[in-house]
Motif scaffolding. Structure first.
Motif, PDB file in Angstrom:
ATOM      1  N   LEU A 185       0.852  -1.204   0.017  1.00  0.00           N
ATOM      2  CA  LEU A 185      -0.088   0.008   0.022  1.00  0.00           C
ATOM      3  C   LEU A 185       0.691   1.147   0.006  1.00  0.00           C
ATOM      4  O   LEU A 185       1.751   1.530   0.854  1.00  0.00           O
ATOM      5  CB  LEU A 185      -0.825   0.174   1.245  1.00  0.00           C
ATOM      6  N   THR A 186       0.671   2.032  -0.971  1.00  0.00           N
ATOM      7  CA  THR A 186       1.501   3.386  -1.135  1.00  0.00           C
ATOM      8  C   THR A 186       0.527   4.433  -1.454  1.00  0.00           C
ATOM      9  O   THR A 186      -0.623   4.480  -1.837  1.00  0.00           O
ATOM     10  CB  THR A 186       2.641   3.335  -1.988  1.00  0.00           C
ATOM     11  N   GLY A 187       1.153   5.888  -1.112  1.00  0.00           N
ATOM     12  CA  GLY A 187       0.289   6.841  -1.791  1.00  0.00           C
ATOM     13  C   GLY A 187       0.709   6.885  -3.496  1.00  0.00           C
ATOM     14  O   GLY A 187       1.090   5.960  -3.826  1.00  0.00           O
ATOM     15  N   SER A 188      -0.082   7.900  -3.925  1.00  0.00           N
ATOM     16  CA  SER A 188      -0.093   8.081  -5.398  1.00  0.00           C
ATOM     17  C   SER A 188       1.386   8.769  -6.233  1.00  0.00           C
ATOM     18  O   SER A 188       1.539   8.492  -7.148  1.00  0.00           O
ATOM     19  CB  SER A 188      -1.369   8.706  -6.219  1.00  0.00           C
ATOM     20  N   GLU A 189       2.018   9.294  -5.358  1.00  0.00           N
ATOM     21  CA  GLU A 189       3.188   9.804  -5.532  1.00  0.00           C
ATOM     22  C   GLU A 189       4.321  10.020  -4.536  1.00  0.00           C
ATOM     23  O   GLU A 189       3.938  10.040  -3.330  1.00  0.00           O
ATOM     24  CB  GLU A 189       2.905  11.372  -5.858  1.00  0.00           C
ATOM     25  N   ALA A 190       5.506   9.961  -5.125  1.00  0.00           N
ATOM     26  CA  ALA A 190       6.543  10.080  -4.049  1.00  0.00           C
ATOM     27  C   ALA A 190       7.242  11.297  -3.846  1.00  0.00           C
ATOM     28  O   ALA A 190       7.297  12.020  -4.726  1.00  0.00           O
ATOM     29  CB  ALA A 190       7.753   8.880  -4.584  1.00  0.00           C
TER      30      ALA A 190
END
Length: 277
Positions: A185-190
């Motif tokens: 699970l991650t956000g949409s941008e780094a």
């Protein structure tokens, strides 16, 4: 009616998960390591096993995560998985961490593999670093020095809001559409931490910076805050993995499972700006 035991029920992930499951009509049993003070709370100490049998009695599902402050995750989680199976629990959702499956000897990975082989219905979620760390674990440096103080260089991370982690967990605990699967699970941008600091600054209306501190300075700070030495070394190891770029990857898991795009870092900053202002 489904009864779900939520460990870490008062934490950043567990608290919103409890609300989501209750809104679905589930009976939620909230585990606390403290003395229960409210209806629906049960005492459970995963480090000692105290209260485990009573907490699992008549439970259908378990949301399981290791308590903070420990690095021997498998020694806490594996006995809990076995106790859940013995108690007749049907499904266990284990919250691990992104990167835990890089090596089968990693304590969290050992717990993952034990769950996968247990015969229980299961899910594993591996969130990336939490946005909420910026108003909890990393807050002191921001409040006292106006700086995010971390030994991670210019590496980027696809930070995730714990409310999205809870939304994914609620979906997995209300459906078997994704049963016996693991999800990173991650956000949409780094973002790198200089970019994070700029976003927090804009929301808070004050200047917040980022300082890449030496690893040993971070070690001394962690030990000075009272963290056990083994846990401090564990944190330094995963911060080292961040510095090498391991946290930059993004996935579509939040969108795919919940049907909604991940919460953006800018939205998180607006929602929690009072902590930095």
């Amino acid at each position: 009616m489904t009864t779900t035991l939520v460990t870490g029920a008062n934490g950043q992930n567990g608290s919103p998960l409890v609300d989501l499951l209750a809104a679905q009509g589930q009976t939620v049993r909230r585990a606390t390591s403290r003395t229960p003070t409210q209806a629906g709370e049960v005492h459970l100490n995963l480090a000692t096993g105290e209260g485990l049998a009573a907490a699992l009695a008549d439970v259908d599902q378990l949301f399981l995560l290791a308590p903070s402050g420990y690095s021997n995750h498998h020694e806490l989680l594996i006995p809990t998985i076995d106790a859940a199976k013995a108690a007749g629990v049907r499904k266990v959702l284990l919250m691990s961490a992104m990167g835990a499956n890089a090596d089968d000897s990693i304590p969290l990975r050992r717990a993952e593999l034990h769950l996968e082989r247990s015969g229980l219905a299961w899910n594993v979620i591996r969130p990336n670093w939490f946005m909420q760390n910026f108003h909890t674990f990393w807050l002191q440096g921001i409040q006292t020095q106006g700086q995010i103080l971390l030994p991670v260089g210019a590496a980027k991370g696809s930070f995730i809001d714990t409310r999205d982690v809870a939304a994914v967990a609620a979906k997995l605990l209300s459906s078997d559409d994704f049963v016996n699967q693991s999800h990173d699970l991650t956000g949409s941008e780094a973002f790198d931490h200089t970019q994070v600091a700029a976003i927090l600054s804009k929301a808070a209306g004050r200047t917040i910076g980022y300082t890449d501190v030496p690893e040993d300075a971070m070690r001394q700070g962690l030990l000075g805050a009272g963290l056990p030495a083994d846990y401090a070394e564990f944190l330094l190891a995963i911060l080292g993995a961040f510095k090498t770029g391991y946290a930059e990857r993004t996935t579509d898991a939040v969108q795919r499972i919940t049907g909604k795009a991940p919460i953006r870092l800018e939205q998180y900053a607006q929602d929690f700006k009072a902590h930095w202002a």
